[in-house]
Write a protein that holds these residues in place. Structure first.
Motif, PDB file in Angstrom:
ATOM      1  N   SER A 181       0.359   5.804   3.625  1.00  0.00           N
ATOM      2  CA  SER A 181      -0.863   5.098   3.221  1.00  0.00           C
ATOM      3  C   SER A 181      -1.815   4.841   4.397  1.00  0.00           C
ATOM      4  N   CYS A 196      -8.579   5.790  -9.009  1.00  0.00           N
ATOM      5  CA  CYS A 196      -7.475   5.949  -8.060  1.00  0.00           C
ATOM      6  C   CYS A 196      -6.422   4.859  -8.270  1.00  0.00           C
ATOM      7  N   GLU A 197      -6.849   3.633  -8.470  1.00  0.00           N
ATOM      8  CA  GLU A 197      -5.910   2.531  -8.704  1.00  0.00           C
ATOM      9  C   GLU A 197      -5.167   2.720 -10.021  1.00  0.00           C
ATOM     10  N   CYS A 200      -2.574   5.800  -9.741  1.00  0.00           N
ATOM     11  CA  CYS A 200      -1.624   5.904  -8.636  1.00  0.00           C
ATOM     12  C   CYS A 200      -0.194   5.716  -9.144  1.00  0.00           C
ATOM     13  N   TRP A 214      -5.156   0.904   0.496  1.00  0.00           N
ATOM     14  CA  TRP A 214      -3.820   1.448   0.287  1.00  0.00           C
ATOM     15  C   TRP A 214      -2.807   0.577   1.029  1.00  0.00           C
ATOM     16  N   CYS A 218       3.587   4.296  -0.309  1.00  0.00           N
ATOM     17  CA  CYS A 218       2.872   5.502  -0.739  1.00  0.00           C
ATOM     18  C   CYS A 218       3.771   6.712  -0.535  1.00  0.00           C
ATOM     19  N   CYS A 224      -4.810  10.581  -5.628  1.00  0.00           N
ATOM     20  CA  CYS A 224      -6.074   9.859  -5.485  1.00  0.00           C
ATOM     21  C   CYS A 224      -7.126  10.737  -4.819  1.00  0.00           C
TER      22      CYS A 224
END
Length: 252
Positions: A181, A196-197, A200, A214, A218, A224
């Motif tokens: 991340s 993206c949120e 994910c 981020w 990850c 994303c």
């Protein structure tokens, strides 16, 4: 039942084709799914599939985490298979996934690999559109053939291990230690759409007033980055001039 993970849609397409061929249910391996349930009831004649991409010549962390928490009721030796997608080769992934599944009492009956469009743009750019189209066309044929084998519950192995296989364990150890991340950021092109949120799989993105952040575990899937509608998401300085990829018609 087919458990799948996908960042750019390659493995999702493969999983969907398996599902059409076998009439099995699809389950997306994500943090959200793990938070909801990891217990599943199997039918007597059910096939159990695991479909995912190769990360650093091994199993993505989220796939291993999901399987470690997986619980089946009515497991009586049902057919278990794996389909992996990769840009070049899979290294020793099949040995790794077989070990992970064996810990859960799931002996692996069949192992398949499919070459698809390599999209790890942190290291290199995408192949040309023409090469992408050729790879996708060949992958579709190969996936159809694999789906036919799975429908028959064939005991078979078909994948490209590659010359780098002996280095797979080392690369996997590095992969698991890297903070994936750390170098993500969004440029001024970001419109705070929240896609993206929302999408994910690791739940590590939070969209704030000044853009996404981020934080957390990850897995480096790059979903994303590849699916941002404004191509605003970057990783370090290397991705700004590189292309973006999603399997045609698959990823949100």
């Amino acid at each position: 039942m087919i458990f799948y993970f996908s960042g750019t849609g390659n493995s999702r397409y493969a999983a969907e084709q398996m599902a059409k061929s076998t009439n099995e249910k699809l389950v997306y391996m994500s943090k959200q799914t793990m938070n909801e349930t990891t217990s599943y009831q199997l039918e007597e004649d059910e096939r159990v599939g695991f479909v995912f991409p190769i990360y650093w010549y091994g199993v993505p962390k989220i796939v291993e985490q999901f399987i470690d928490q997986l619980k089946f009721s009515n497991y009586k030796g049902q057919y278990v298979y794996v389909v992996v997608t990769y840009g070049g080769s899979c290294g020793n992934t099949m040995r790794q996934i077989a070990t992970i599944l064996e810990k859960q009492g799931l002996p692996l009956a069949a192992k398949f690999g499919v070459k698809m469009v390599d999209n790890y743009v942190l290291m290199y750019d995408l192949p040309s559109k023409e090469k992408q189209q050729k790879t996708i066309a060949e992958a579709k044929q190969q996936i159809a053939a694999i789906a036919a084998e799975v429908a028959k519950k064939s005991i078979k192995e078909s994948y490209h291990k590659g010359a780098i296989a002996p280095f797979s364990p080392l690369l996997q150890r590095i992969y698991k230690r890297v903070d994936h991340s750390k170098k993500f950021y969004a440029t001024d092109a970001c419109i705070n759409c929240g896609l993206c949120e929302k999408n994910c799989p690791s739940n590590v993105i939070t969209v704030l007033e000044n853009g996404p952040e981020w934080n957390g575990d990850c897995i480096g899937c790059l979903k994303c980055l590849h699916t941002c509608p404004k191509q605003a998401i970057q990783y370090g300085k290397g991705t700004e001039k590189r292309g973006r990829y999603t399997f045609p018609g698959i990823v949100e």
